[in-house]
Enzyme design. Structure first.
Site, PDB file in Angstrom:
ATOM      1  CE  LYS A 113       4.026   0.112   3.012  1.00 45.25           C
ATOM      2  NZ  LYS A 113       3.731   1.638   2.929  1.00 45.25           N
ATOM      3  CB  SER A 114       5.265  -0.212   9.402  1.00 44.89           C
ATOM      4  OG  SER A 114       5.726   0.120   8.246  1.00 44.89           O
TER       5      SER A 114
ATOM      6  N   GLY B 269       0.875  -1.142  -0.027  1.00 42.25           N
ATOM      7  CA  GLY B 269       0.092   0.029  -0.012  1.00 42.25           C
ATOM      8  C   GLY B 269       0.965   1.375  -0.040  1.00 42.25           C
ATOM      9  CG  LEU B 270      -1.060   4.565  -1.602  1.00 40.77           C
ATOM     10  CD1 LEU B 270      -1.996   5.882  -1.521  1.00 40.77           C
ATOM     11  CD2 LEU B 270      -0.009   4.802  -2.829  1.00 40.77           C
ATOM     12  CB  SER B 271       4.205   6.386   1.894  1.00 42.39           C
ATOM     13  OG  SER B 271       4.917   6.821   2.931  1.00 42.39           O
ATOM     14  N   GLY B 272       2.383   5.514   4.339  1.00 37.69           N
ATOM     15  CA  GLY B 272       1.368   6.051   5.269  1.00 37.69           C
ATOM     16  C   GLY B 272      -0.010   5.465   5.581  1.00 37.69           C
ATOM     17  CB  SER B 273      -1.502   2.760   3.521  1.00 36.07           C
ATOM     18  OG  SER B 273      -0.414   1.831   3.472  1.00 36.07           O
TER      19      SER B 273
ATOM     20  CB  SER C  61       5.363  -4.247  -2.862  1.00 38.19           C
ATOM     21  OG  SER C  61       4.496  -4.535  -2.050  1.00 38.19           O
TER      22      SER C  61
HETATM   23  N1  PPS Z   1       9.953   8.160  -3.865  1.00 38.38           N
HETATM   24  C1  PPS Z   1       9.494   7.417  -2.713  1.00 38.38           C
HETATM   25  N2  PPS Z   1       8.352   6.831  -2.872  1.00 38.38           N
HETATM   26  C2  PPS Z   1       7.835   6.304  -1.799  1.00 38.38           C
HETATM   27  N3  PPS Z   1       8.344   6.081  -0.699  1.00 38.38           N
HETATM   28  C3  PPS Z   1       9.694   6.520  -0.318  1.00 38.38           C
HETATM   29  C4  PPS Z   1      10.292   7.290  -1.530  1.00 38.38           C
HETATM   30  N4  PPS Z   1      11.284   7.863  -1.149  1.00 38.38           N
HETATM   31  C5  PPS Z   1      11.536   7.391  -0.110  1.00 38.38           C
HETATM   32  N5  PPS Z   1      10.555   6.769   0.596  1.00 38.38           N
HETATM   33  C6  PPS Z   1      10.334   5.823   1.867  1.00 38.38           C
HETATM   34  O1  PPS Z   1      11.078   4.766   1.694  1.00 38.38           O
HETATM   35  C7  PPS Z   1      10.085   3.723   1.984  1.00 38.38           C
HETATM   36  C8  PPS Z   1       9.796   2.766   0.940  1.00 38.38           C
HETATM   37  O2  PPS Z   1      10.465   1.490   0.955  1.00 38.38           O
HETATM   38  P1  PPS Z   1      10.115   0.046   0.584  1.00 38.38           P
HETATM   39  O3  PPS Z   1      11.003  -0.840   0.581  1.00 38.38           O
HETATM   40  O4  PPS Z   1       8.566  -0.266   1.077  1.00 38.38           O
HETATM   41  O5  PPS Z   1       9.551   0.260  -1.068  1.00 38.38           O
HETATM   42  S1  PPS Z   1       9.327  -0.281  -2.379  1.00 38.38           S
HETATM   43  O6  PPS Z   1       8.524  -1.465  -2.050  1.00 38.38           O
HETATM   44  O7  PPS Z   1      10.815  -0.757  -2.913  1.00 38.38           O
HETATM   45  O8  PPS Z   1       8.757   0.316  -3.247  1.00 38.38           O
HETATM   46  C9  PPS Z   1       8.652   4.483   2.180  1.00 38.38           C
HETATM   47  O9  PPS Z   1       8.149   3.773   3.635  1.00 38.38           O
HETATM   48  P2  PPS Z   1       6.713   3.717   4.068  1.00 38.38           P
HETATM   49  O10 PPS Z   1       6.355   5.182   4.171  1.00 38.38           O
HETATM   50  O11 PPS Z   1       6.791   2.945   5.250  1.00 38.38           O
HETATM   51  O12 PPS Z   1       5.738   3.168   2.981  1.00 38.38           O
HETATM   52  C10 PPS Z   1       9.199   5.806   2.672  1.00 38.38           C
HETATM   53  O13 PPS Z   1       9.416   6.158   3.833  1.00 38.38           O
HETATM   54  N1  ADP Z   2      -5.905   1.306  11.712  1.00 35.12           N
HETATM   55  C1  ADP Z   2      -4.505   1.783  11.765  1.00 35.12           C
HETATM   56  N2  ADP Z   2      -3.549   0.746  11.279  1.00 35.12           N
HETATM   57  C2  ADP Z   2      -2.422   1.488  11.181  1.00 35.12           C
HETATM   58  N3  ADP Z   2      -1.943   2.652  11.171  1.00 35.12           N
HETATM   59  C3  ADP Z   2      -2.808   3.573  11.580  1.00 35.12           C
HETATM   60  C4  ADP Z   2      -4.140   3.183  11.759  1.00 35.12           C
HETATM   61  N4  ADP Z   2      -4.942   4.472  12.431  1.00 35.12           N
HETATM   62  C5  ADP Z   2      -4.016   5.185  12.333  1.00 35.12           C
HETATM   63  N5  ADP Z   2      -2.743   4.808  11.741  1.00 35.12           N
HETATM   64  C6  ADP Z   2      -1.589   5.831  11.873  1.00 35.12           C
HETATM   65  O1  ADP Z   2      -1.085   5.865  10.499  1.00 35.12           O
HETATM   66  C7  ADP Z   2       0.207   6.051  10.105  1.00 35.12           C
HETATM   67  C8  ADP Z   2       0.673   4.701   9.435  1.00 35.12           C
HETATM   68  O2  ADP Z   2       2.261   5.032   9.419  1.00 35.12           O
HETATM   69  P1  ADP Z   2       2.949   3.681   9.071  1.00 35.12           P
HETATM   70  O3  ADP Z   2       2.492   2.328   9.615  1.00 35.12           O
HETATM   71  O4  ADP Z   2       4.365   4.005   9.024  1.00 35.12           O
HETATM   72  O5  ADP Z   2       2.523   3.366   7.441  1.00 35.12           O
HETATM   73  P2  ADP Z   2       3.453   2.800   6.287  1.00 35.12           P
HETATM   74  O6  ADP Z   2       4.097   1.618   6.754  1.00 35.12           O
HETATM   75  O7  ADP Z   2       2.102   2.330   5.160  1.00 35.12           O
HETATM   76  O8  ADP Z   2       4.107   3.942   5.507  1.00 35.12           O
HETATM   77  C9  ADP Z   2       0.762   5.851  11.568  1.00 35.12           C
HETATM   78  O9  ADP Z   2       0.964   7.267  12.056  1.00 35.12           O
HETATM   79  C10 ADP Z   2      -0.499   5.313  12.477  1.00 35.12           C
HETATM   80  O10 ADP Z   2      -0.510   5.560  13.802  1.00 35.12           O
END
Ligand code: PPS
Ligand code: ADP
Length: 207
Positions: A38-39, A32-36, A106
């Protein structure tokens, strides 16, 4: 086939390791998207499984990029290699009998499907964390959307970078408006219904 390399067949097999752990090893693949979420969600599932006495291990995009995949950036090619390597590591963890949680953006279906194809049938459980882009932008836990919208990050997934939505994920979960614990319960329930973990009641967590 690699010249002069030979596969060893070891005595202890995946099925024996799984039986010892009383669970069906698999990969829960959070995409999923960054901030969705996942972690956060993968972490909550990992904790839930730990408290149930299951054997799991979590690999997370950001963490793996500090070690195993420190040589990779975020070009489309490097993302493909990132996912390929994690797929191979996941296969080893499944062989070791573990419920393996992977949290990676991914963005490309081809890369996710390649991971599915290196595992046995039923072992790859794709979890689409489908939280909408607007919600992710609002959360912006790392301030990355702000930077990307200012033009400081390029090829940012969901903005000027591609995200291919999974076509037939095993689980779809939008984390908007739910707690991580509530979302984790959905995933643990899926494993229970498929009899991949024993039915051992619920846990209560302070989340
Ligand atoms: N250009 C760009 N697009 C998206 N995300 C970015 C980018 N640059 C840095 N980041 C940071 O890197 C994390 C992505 O790492 P991933 O290994 O999950 O990415 S991937 O699956 O290989 O696409 C991603 O983590 P998450 O925010 O946890 O999703 C971001 O923190
Ligand atoms: N139900 C939920 N499950 C996961 N994260 C949530 C939820 N509700 C709110 N959040 C917030 O959304 C953000 C998700 O960040 P993160 O887990 O780092 O996302 P990702 O790994 O997709 O980038 C965190 O600040 C988390 O506290």
């Amino acid at each position: 086939m690699i010249p002069n390399c030979f596969r060893h067949r070891h005595a202890i097999k995946k099925v024996g390791r799984a039986e010892q752990k009383n669970q069906s090893p698999c990969v829960l693949w959070f995409t999923g998207l960054s901030g969705s979420g996942k972690s956060t969600l993968a972490g909550a599932v990992d904790e839930y499984l730990f408290d149930l006495g299951c054997h799991s291990y979590l690999m997370d995009g950001d963490n793996v990029r500090y070690g195993l995949n420190r040589d990779l950036a975020l070009s489309d090619e490097d993302r493909a290699e990132n996912i390929r390597r994690i797929g191979e590591v996941s296969k080893l963890f499944v062989d070791a009998g573990l419920i393996t949680l992977c949290a990676f953006i991914s963005p490309f279906a081809k890369d996710r499907n390649r991971v599915r194809s290196v595992l046995d049938s039923g072992e790859f459980i794709e979890v689409h964390v489908s939280t909408p882009l607007e919600e992710c932008k609002q959360r912006d836990p790392k301030g990355l959307y702000k930077k990307a919208l200012k033009g400081d990050i390029h090829n940012f997934t969901g903005l000027d970078g591609v995200y291919e939505v999974p076509v037939r994920p095993e689980i779809t979960i939008d984390t908007t408006g739910s707690t991580p614990f509530e979302c984790a319960e959905v995933i643990v329930e899926y494993l229970r219904n498929k009899r991949m973990i024993p039915d051992m009641g619920n846990v209560s967590m302070g989340m």
